[in-house]
Write a protein that holds these residues in place. Structure first.
Motif, PDB file in Angstrom:
ATOM      1  N   VAL A  59       0.465  -1.144   0.114  1.00  0.00           N
ATOM      2  CA  VAL A  59       0.036   0.235  -0.180  1.00  0.00           C
ATOM      3  C   VAL A  59       1.022   1.205  -0.297  1.00  0.00           C
ATOM      4  CG1 VAL A  59      -1.271   1.071   1.441  1.00  0.00           C
ATOM      5  CG2 VAL A  59      -2.423  -1.661   1.309  1.00  0.00           C
ATOM      6  N   THR A  60       1.749   1.440   0.589  1.00  0.00           N
ATOM      7  CA  THR A  60       2.812   2.587   1.019  1.00  0.00           C
ATOM      8  C   THR A  60       3.573   2.702  -0.549  1.00  0.00           C
ATOM      9  OG1 THR A  60       3.176   2.284   3.469  1.00  0.00           O
ATOM     10  CG2 THR A  60       4.773   3.498   1.924  1.00  0.00           C
ATOM     11  N   GLY A  61       3.684   1.448  -0.962  1.00  0.00           N
ATOM     12  CA  GLY A  61       4.448   1.902  -2.553  1.00  0.00           C
ATOM     13  C   GLY A  61       3.738   1.969  -2.864  1.00  0.00           C
ATOM     14  N   TYR A  62       2.148   1.775  -3.259  1.00  0.00           N
ATOM     15  CA  TYR A  62       1.565   1.929  -4.226  1.00  0.00           C
ATOM     16  C   TYR A  62       1.200   3.803  -3.882  1.00  0.00           C
ATOM     17  CZ  TYR A  62      -3.234   3.028  -6.662  1.00  0.00           C
ATOM     18  OH  TYR A  62      -4.603   3.370  -7.046  1.00  0.00           O
ATOM     19  N   LEU A  63       0.886   4.481  -2.882  1.00  0.00           N
ATOM     20  CA  LEU A  63       0.929   5.853  -2.043  1.00  0.00           C
ATOM     21  C   LEU A  63       2.558   6.273  -3.148  1.00  0.00           C
ATOM     22  CD1 LEU A  63      -0.892   5.605   0.632  1.00  0.00           C
ATOM     23  CD2 LEU A  63      -1.853   6.138  -1.683  1.00  0.00           C
ATOM     24  N   GLY A  64       3.421   5.423  -2.697  1.00  0.00           N
ATOM     25  CA  GLY A  64       4.580   6.525  -2.963  1.00  0.00           C
ATOM     26  C   GLY A  64       4.652   6.341  -5.066  1.00  0.00           C
ATOM     27  N   ALA A  65       3.969   5.250  -6.076  1.00  0.00           N
ATOM     28  CA  ALA A  65       4.054   5.618  -7.223  1.00  0.00           C
ATOM     29  C   ALA A  65       3.335   6.224  -7.623  1.00  0.00           C
ATOM     30  CB  ALA A  65       4.059   3.795  -7.540  1.00  0.00           C
ATOM     31  N   LYS A  66       1.737   6.452  -7.019  1.00  0.00           N
ATOM     32  CA  LYS A  66       0.890   6.807  -7.578  1.00  0.00           C
ATOM     33  C   LYS A  66       0.511   8.540  -6.888  1.00  0.00           C
ATOM     34  CE  LYS A  66      -0.974   3.353 -10.109  1.00  0.00           C
ATOM     35  NZ  LYS A  66      -1.295   3.479 -11.510  1.00  0.00           N
ATOM     36  N   GLY A  67       0.798   8.677  -5.630  1.00  0.00           N
ATOM     37  CA  GLY A  67       0.370   9.817  -4.760  1.00  0.00           C
ATOM     38  C   GLY A  67      -0.880   9.302  -4.628  1.00  0.00           C
ATOM     39  N   TRP A  68      -0.838  10.250  -3.036  1.00  0.00           N
ATOM     40  CA  TRP A  68      -1.988  10.533  -2.197  1.00  0.00           C
ATOM     41  C   TRP A  68      -3.727  11.171  -3.276  1.00  0.00           C
ATOM     42  CZ3 TRP A  68      -4.644  14.820   0.493  1.00  0.00           C
ATOM     43  CH2 TRP A  68      -3.297  15.912   0.071  1.00  0.00           C
ATOM     44  N   MET A  69      -3.538  11.691  -3.849  1.00  0.00           N
ATOM     45  CA  MET A  69      -4.326  12.556  -4.782  1.00  0.00           C
ATOM     46  C   MET A  69      -4.177  11.469  -6.049  1.00  0.00           C
ATOM     47  SD  MET A  69      -4.948  15.182  -3.151  1.00  0.00           S
ATOM     48  CE  MET A  69      -5.609  16.000  -4.345  1.00  0.00           C
ATOM     49  N   ASP A  70      -5.647  11.233  -6.176  1.00  0.00           N
ATOM     50  CA  ASP A  70      -5.872  10.821  -7.986  1.00  0.00           C
ATOM     51  C   ASP A  70      -5.913  11.807  -8.782  1.00  0.00           C
ATOM     52  OD1 ASP A  70      -8.563  12.384  -7.605  1.00  0.00           O
ATOM     53  OD2 ASP A  70      -9.678  10.391  -7.467  1.00  0.00           O
ATOM     54  N   GLU A  71      -6.538  10.677 -10.376  1.00  0.00           N
ATOM     55  CA  GLU A  71      -6.467  11.891 -11.294  1.00  0.00           C
ATOM     56  C   GLU A  71      -7.450  13.235 -11.164  1.00  0.00           C
ATOM     57  OE1 GLU A  71      -6.344   8.901 -11.697  1.00  0.00           O
ATOM     58  OE2 GLU A  71      -4.751   8.328 -11.924  1.00  0.00           O
ATOM     59  N   LYS A  72      -7.953  13.538 -10.485  1.00  0.00           N
ATOM     60  CA  LYS A  72      -8.834  14.437 -11.047  1.00  0.00           C
ATOM     61  C   LYS A  72      -8.503  15.130  -9.390  1.00  0.00           C
ATOM     62  CE  LYS A  72     -12.506  11.330 -12.553  1.00  0.00           C
ATOM     63  NZ  LYS A  72     -14.103  10.938 -11.693  1.00  0.00           N
TER      64      LYS A  72
END
Length: 142
Positions: A59-72
């Motif tokens: 989960v931390t890796g996902y947030l690191g890669a994608k950020g805590w904000m989505d595309e919108k």
């Protein structure tokens, strides 16, 4: 890639994390087995902690890669909540293993109490009748 919080974790990965956690705790855990290592009875709790930590890594890796904000521009609320829950769960497992200041203090208090009072020594130093002077009062109780 999804956040991985609910994904199946490869057994090899969990086993590696168990060894990592076990080794780290063996160096710092307040309770020791007779061989100086972590008690074998703690193995199940270590495995649970390791599984949670694998999920937290994902989960931390996902947030690191994608950020805590989505595309919108909205916060990834579900993933952020999952990360918080996993962190709390990992902390709970580590707390149960005596790896937090609070749990060590609690354990220390219990250990200190059990070591501070030696019943056999107390009985040896105290007259069995409970009378410190050795005076015995004879009579019947009413």
């Amino acid at each position: 890639m999804k956040h991985g919080a609910y994904a199946v974790i490869a057994a090899e990965r969990v086993d590696a994390k168990v060894r990592e956690v076990f080794d780290a705790l063996a160096a710092d855990a307040p309770l020791r087995a007779s061989d100086g290592g972590l008690p074998a009875a703690d193995g199940a709790m270590v495995r649970l902690a390791a599984e949670v930590m694998c999920r937290l890594d994902d989960v931390t890796g996902y947030l690191g890669a994608k950020g805590w904000m989505d595309e919108k521009g909205n916060p990834r609320t579900i993933v952020l909540e999952l990360e918080g829950r996993l962190r709390r769960e990992a902390a709970d497992h580590l707390d149960a293993l005596g790896c937090s200041p609070r749990s060590r203090a609690k354990l220390g208090l219990d250990v200190a109490r059990s070591q501070a009072f030696d019943l056999a020594q107390h009985w040896a130093e105290t007259d069995v009748s409970g009378d410190q002077d050795g005076d015995v009062i004879d009579g019947d109780a009413a």
